[in-house]
Each structure stands twice: as structure tokens, then as C-alpha cells.
Enzyme design. Structure first.
Site, mmCIF file in Angstrom:
data_model
loop_
_atom_site.group_PDB
_atom_site.id
_atom_site.type_symbol
_atom_site.label_atom_id
_atom_site.label_comp_id
_atom_site.label_asym_id
_atom_site.label_seq_id
_atom_site.Cartn_x
_atom_site.Cartn_y
_atom_site.Cartn_z
ATOM 1 N NE ARG A 1 -4.320 -1.260 0.094
ATOM 2 C CZ ARG A 1 -4.529 -2.242 -0.784
ATOM 3 N NH1 ARG A 1 -3.588 -2.520 -1.679
ATOM 4 N NH2 ARG A 1 -5.645 -2.933 -0.770
ATOM 5 C CD GLU B 1 -2.771 3.722 -5.606
ATOM 6 O OE1 GLU B 1 -3.601 2.982 -6.162
ATOM 7 O OE2 GLU B 1 -1.616 3.349 -5.293
ATOM 8 C CG HIS C 1 -2.623 -0.245 -7.555
ATOM 9 N ND1 HIS C 1 -3.092 0.449 -6.482
ATOM 10 C CD2 HIS C 1 -2.639 -1.556 -7.171
ATOM 11 C CE1 HIS C 1 -3.388 -0.373 -5.492
ATOM 12 N NE2 HIS C 1 -3.124 -1.604 -5.892
#
Length: 326
Positions: A245, A274, A292
Site C-alpha cells: 500500500r 494515488e 498499481h
């Protein structure tokens, strides 16, 4: 004669693989997000009011205020993803909302991506590709973009769950030595199979590892786990990789460490805010940045969706949800 019972209404917050959407549509009264954009708080409140269950993703912030929506109908959140730090689990429990996730389905894909980031950062692949695309490559020469081999290097893993262990297994195939730090030790047979050594602290791991890979959950307990103090312990030749994360790294401290040469390179798939990314990372030639993609294989994303449906089926069928987290 009474008609068939109404099918549970399910709101899906992002587009899912075709096979997953087809299975959902066959069983539930489902509404998909055809625009495939993140829902705002008002839209999430409406979903909780109008549907029996919601299938959220990491882009959906279901905090205590959203969960406390007046007139809430939803009784289940079937999260599409393993991480649930975007859901206030305590608030969900207090409201009597069941929450499930999808552990295991994305393990192989995320471990693959961690290795990809290590290789790209170590071999300066991002720099090389940008040079080729820009048309500035002048041809082969012995001192051009010289990186480092992973063979014989030490991989330090922060956290040692499923993904970290699969990453370690793949790294062993590259000839790396495995060390890890976690709150509890892995089973002796797992350590033996991976030739993995547990170290006493994150500080000790940062001081000795050539590549550091993060595998800890997000949330308040791990917020900025990697900050200026920990980065100062790293070798100046070290590579930091994050597929966990974004919140576990203090991005400002990481930018400073890169700029000052206190760390050699980074490979990141997740970011603190993000999809916004710190300009210092964008500008650094020694940062490998991916959008991601940890679980972004058709196999993993489909398996995650099927796991979501298994949990929905169990909940509405009155059975035990296989992946309940709240």
C-alpha cells in the site's frame, strides 16, 4: 401461486472481467459501473441505500460517515481485493454489515510484479526504455546504463505473508539470499523451504538488505512505516520495492532519500495519494513507476471476482462466508 423470490440487488463499483460480470448477472439483480470511474461519497451512500450488497474496490472510501448513511439497506460489502484499509471495519461491525475480501487470488500475480520491479530497478530497465523511445540511444558501449545483478544479493522482506513468501521463492530462483522481518516468525518448515532468516527489527533488515520489498497491510498501524529514519538505515546501493500500500511509505522522505543518493533506486506500484504521484518520483530517473498493476493478470482478476461471488453466494444463502473479515 407466488412468484420467485426477488434476487438480491448488488452494486458493483468498477468494471470487472467479463466472466465475473456474467456470473454476477446470472444470479443477482446487479448494476455495474459502465463508466468505470471511482464513485464519490454521495454515490456510495446511494449504493448503500438502494442495494442489498456492494462490491467495492480500493478506489472506494467507505469510512464511518459513509457507513452510517441513514436508511441504509446494504447488509454486506464484498470487497474486490485483499486489502480492506479503505473500509472502516469497526464501523461496519457496529452497523451489522458483513465484510469479505479476496485473499490468495492475487498472490502469484503480485509476487511476479515485485520481482519485475526488482529486476527493472536493478538493471535500469526503465531508464533504458525511456532512452530508446526518446530516440537518444547512440548504440552499445561497455559503460552504458550499468546496473547490478540480483544473484548473490540479499532480499529483505518487510512482512512475510502469502505474497512475501511467493516473492521469496521466486527470488531464490534468481540466487538471492532471503531475510525477513515480521511480528511473528513463520513456521520452521516455511523458513527451511525458502532458506529464510528472520531478523529482529526492520532497522536491522534495512541495514543489511540489498533489496527491500514491502508486504505489510495499509491502515493506521502502518502509516509511514518507512520514513526518513528507516530510510537512513539503508545501504546507499539498496533498492526499495513496494507492491503493498502506498501509505506505508512517507513519499516525501523517499523523494529526499533518492535525491540525496541515500538509496540507489525504487520500484513502486502503489502511491501515498494515488493516482497522484509526487513530482520528485516522476522526475527521478532511478524510480520505476507502475500504475498499481500488482494483480493485473486476467487469471488473478477473474479469480478475485469469483471469490467475491463465492462470498456473496454464501452470505445470501445463509452459509459461512469463506473470506469474512468483519
Amino acid at each position: 401461486m407466488t412468484g420467485a423470490p426477488a434476487r438480491p440487488r448488488v452494486r458493483v463499483t468498477r468494471r470487472l472481467p467479463e466472466a465475473v460480470e456474467a456470473r454476477l448477472a446470472a444470479t443477482y439483480d446487479v448494476v455495474f459501473n459502465v463508466e468505470d470511474r471511482a464513485l464519490d461519497a454521495d454515490e456510495l451512500r446511494a449504493a448503500l441505500t438502494d442495494f442489498d450488497a456492494v462490491v467495492p474496490t480500493i478506489t472506494d472510501r467507505l469510512d464511518a460517515a459513509v457507513i452510517a448513511t441513514e436508511g441504509r439497506r446494504a447488509r454486506m460489502l464484498a470487497n474486490y481485493g485483499a486489502g480492506v484499509d479503505h473500509i472502516d471495519l469497526a464501523a461496519a461491525r457496529a452497523a451489522g454489515i458483513a465484510v469479505s475480501n479476496t485473499p490468495g487470488a492475487l498472490t502469484e500475480a503480485t509476487a511476479e510484479l515485485a520481482i519485475l520491479l526488482m529486476l527493472m530497478a536493478a538493471r535500469r530497465a526503465g531508464e533504458g526504455e525511456r532512452e530508446v523511445r526518446a530516440g537518444t540511444w547512440t548504440g552499445w558501449r561497455p559503460t552504458h546504463l550499468v546496473g547490478q545483478s540480483l544473484a548473490g544479493r540479499t532480499l529483505g522482506l518487510i512482512g512475510f505473508g502469502r505474497i512475501a513468501q511467493r516473492t521469496a521463492a521466486r527470488a531464490r530462483g534468481l540466487g538471492m539470499e532471503i531475510r525477513y522481518f515480521s511480528r511473528s516468525a513463520a513456521a520452521p518448515e516455511i523458513e527451511a523451504s525458502l532458506a529464510a532468516t528472520r531478523v529482529a527489527s526492520a532497522e536491522a533488515l534495512f541495514e543489511t538488505a540489498d533489496v527491500i520489498s514491502l508486504h505489510i497491510p495499509g491502515g493506521a498501524d502502518t502509516h509511514h512505516f518507512v520514513g526518513a529514519a528507516l530510510l537512513a538505515r539503508a545501504k546507499p546501493t539498496a533498492i526499495l520495492v513496494n507492491t503493498a500500500r502506498g501509505s506505508v511509505i512517507d513519499e516525501a522522505a523517499l523523494v529526499a532519500a533518492l535525491a540525496d543518493g541515500r538509496i540507489a533506486a525504487v520500484g513502486l506500484d502503489v502511491y501515498e495519494r494515488e493516482p497522484a504521484i509526487s513530482p520528485g518520483l516522476i522526475d527521478s530517473p532511478r524510480a520505476v513507476l507502475l500504475p498499481h498493476l500488482g494483480s493485473a493478470t486476467l487469471e488473478a482478476r477473474t479469480a478475485m471476482g469469483m471469490q467475491v461471488i463465492d462470498n456473496l453466494d454464501a452470505f445470501f444463502g445463509g452459509g459461512q462466508m469463506p473470506d469474512r473479515v468483519a
